[in-house]
Scaffold this motif. Sequence first.
Motif, PDB file in Angstrom:
ATOM      1  N   ALA A   3       0.818  -1.047   0.063  1.00 32.17           N
ATOM      2  CA  ALA A   3      -0.075  -0.046   0.133  1.00 32.17           C
ATOM      3  C   ALA A   3       0.907   1.191   0.013  1.00 32.17           C
ATOM      4  CB  ALA A   3      -0.864   0.153   1.348  1.00 32.17           C
ATOM      5  N   ALA A   4       0.553   2.340  -0.631  1.00 29.55           N
ATOM      6  CA  ALA A   4       1.362   3.416  -0.712  1.00 29.55           C
ATOM      7  C   ALA A   4       0.512   4.716  -0.386  1.00 29.55           C
ATOM      8  CB  ALA A   4       1.909   3.698  -2.059  1.00 29.55           C
ATOM      9  N   VAL A   5       1.282   5.623   0.017  1.00 28.77           N
ATOM     10  CA  VAL A   5       0.669   6.862   0.403  1.00 28.77           C
ATOM     11  C   VAL A   5       1.545   7.795  -0.125  1.00 28.77           C
ATOM     12  CG1 VAL A   5       0.047   8.541   2.200  1.00 28.77           C
ATOM     13  CG2 VAL A   5      -0.339   6.057   2.610  1.00 28.77           C
ATOM     14  N   PHE A  24      -1.725   4.898  11.128  1.00 32.00           N
ATOM     15  CA  PHE A  24      -1.039   6.037  10.236  1.00 32.00           C
ATOM     16  C   PHE A  24      -1.209   7.359  11.171  1.00 32.00           C
ATOM     17  CE2 PHE A  24      -1.388   9.054   7.038  1.00 32.00           C
ATOM     18  CZ  PHE A  24      -0.089   8.856   6.374  1.00 32.00           C
ATOM     19  N   GLU A  25      -2.443   7.904  11.816  1.00 29.90           N
ATOM     20  CA  GLU A  25      -2.435   9.000  12.277  1.00 29.90           C
ATOM     21  C   GLU A  25      -1.469   9.212  13.206  1.00 29.90           C
ATOM     22  OE1 GLU A  25      -4.249  11.498  10.971  1.00 29.90           O
ATOM     23  OE2 GLU A  25      -4.541  10.160   9.236  1.00 29.90           O
ATOM     24  N   SER A  52       4.134  -1.323   6.007  1.00 28.85           N
ATOM     25  CA  SER A  52       3.132  -1.551   6.758  1.00 28.85           C
ATOM     26  C   SER A  52       2.467  -0.109   7.368  1.00 28.85           C
ATOM     27  CB  SER A  52       3.835  -2.372   7.995  1.00 28.85           C
ATOM     28  OG  SER A  52       4.875  -1.635   8.580  1.00 28.85           O
ATOM     29  N   ALA A  53       3.349   0.852   7.521  1.00 31.04           N
ATOM     30  CA  ALA A  53       2.842   2.277   7.935  1.00 31.04           C
ATOM     31  C   ALA A  53       1.706   2.747   6.958  1.00 31.04           C
ATOM     32  CB  ALA A  53       3.783   3.049   8.058  1.00 31.04           C
ATOM     33  N   ALA A  54       2.038   2.549   5.723  1.00 35.18           N
ATOM     34  CA  ALA A  54       0.951   2.999   4.661  1.00 35.18           C
ATOM     35  C   ALA A  54      -0.186   2.037   4.711  1.00 35.18           C
ATOM     36  CB  ALA A  54       1.571   2.978   3.298  1.00 35.18           C
ATOM     37  N   ARG A  55      -0.055   0.938   5.073  1.00 32.33           N
ATOM     38  CA  ARG A  55      -1.371  -0.158   5.255  1.00 32.33           C
ATOM     39  C   ARG A  55      -1.914  -0.193   6.534  1.00 32.33           C
ATOM     40  NH1 ARG A  55       2.499  -3.687   3.463  1.00 32.33           N
ATOM     41  NH2 ARG A  55       2.733  -4.840   5.442  1.00 32.33           N
ATOM     42  N   ASP A  56      -1.491   0.855   7.434  1.00 31.13           N
ATOM     43  CA  ASP A  56      -1.909   1.058   8.784  1.00 31.13           C
ATOM     44  C   ASP A  56      -1.869  -0.268   9.794  1.00 31.13           C
ATOM     45  OD1 ASP A  56      -3.069   2.525  10.938  1.00 31.13           O
ATOM     46  OD2 ASP A  56      -5.017   2.368  10.373  1.00 31.13           O
ATOM     47  N   ALA A  57      -0.758  -0.821   9.482  1.00 37.55           N
ATOM     48  CA  ALA A  57      -0.488  -2.109  10.259  1.00 37.55           C
ATOM     49  C   ALA A  57       1.031  -2.116  10.772  1.00 37.55           C
ATOM     50  CB  ALA A  57      -0.515  -3.427   9.210  1.00 37.55           C
ATOM     51  N   PHE A  58       1.309  -1.076  11.201  1.00 41.46           N
ATOM     52  CA  PHE A  58       2.685  -0.762  11.815  1.00 41.46           C
ATOM     53  C   PHE A  58       2.799  -1.377  13.257  1.00 41.46           C
ATOM     54  CE2 PHE A  58       6.043   1.821  13.880  1.00 41.46           C
ATOM     55  CZ  PHE A  58       6.927   1.749  12.758  1.00 41.46           C
TER      56      PHE A  58
END
Length: 120
Positions: A3-5, A24-25, A52-58
Motif C-alpha cells: 500500500a502506498a501513500v 497511520f494517524e 506497513s505504515a501505509a497499510r495502517d499495520a505498523f
Amino acid sequence: MFAAVRIRELPLLTAKLTATKQSFETLRPVIDELCRFIIAATDPREIYLIGSAARDAFTEYSDLDFVIVFRPKVDVSSAKGRLFQKRPHQSLPVDFLCIEAEEFDRMQSIGGIAHEAKSH
C-alpha cells in the motif's frame, strides 16, 4: 502487495513513536518530520510511503519505508548518504529506497515498488 501513500502536504508537527502498534494517524507527525527532512536534504521529485505504515499495520517490528524519486542529474548515491547521516528519529528503523525518476517511470509499467507506489 504494497500500500502506498504519496506525501503531498507536510503540516508542522512533531511527536515521539513508542514501540507498540501504531496507526497511520499516530505515525503521521513522525512521517511529516521525516518528509520535511527528505525535502530539505535532497529536493526530490516525489516521496512515497509504502509498507506497513501505509497499510495502517505498523508494529514494533516494522520500519518506515520511503520511496524517494529523484530528478534527472541528481547524484542518488550522495543524496542517500545525506539522508542516513543526518535524519531525525535515528532510533527508529527507517528505509529510504532511492531511485532516479527515469528508472521509476520505466518501472511503473512492469511492476514492483514503482508500480505499487503509483497505483495507490
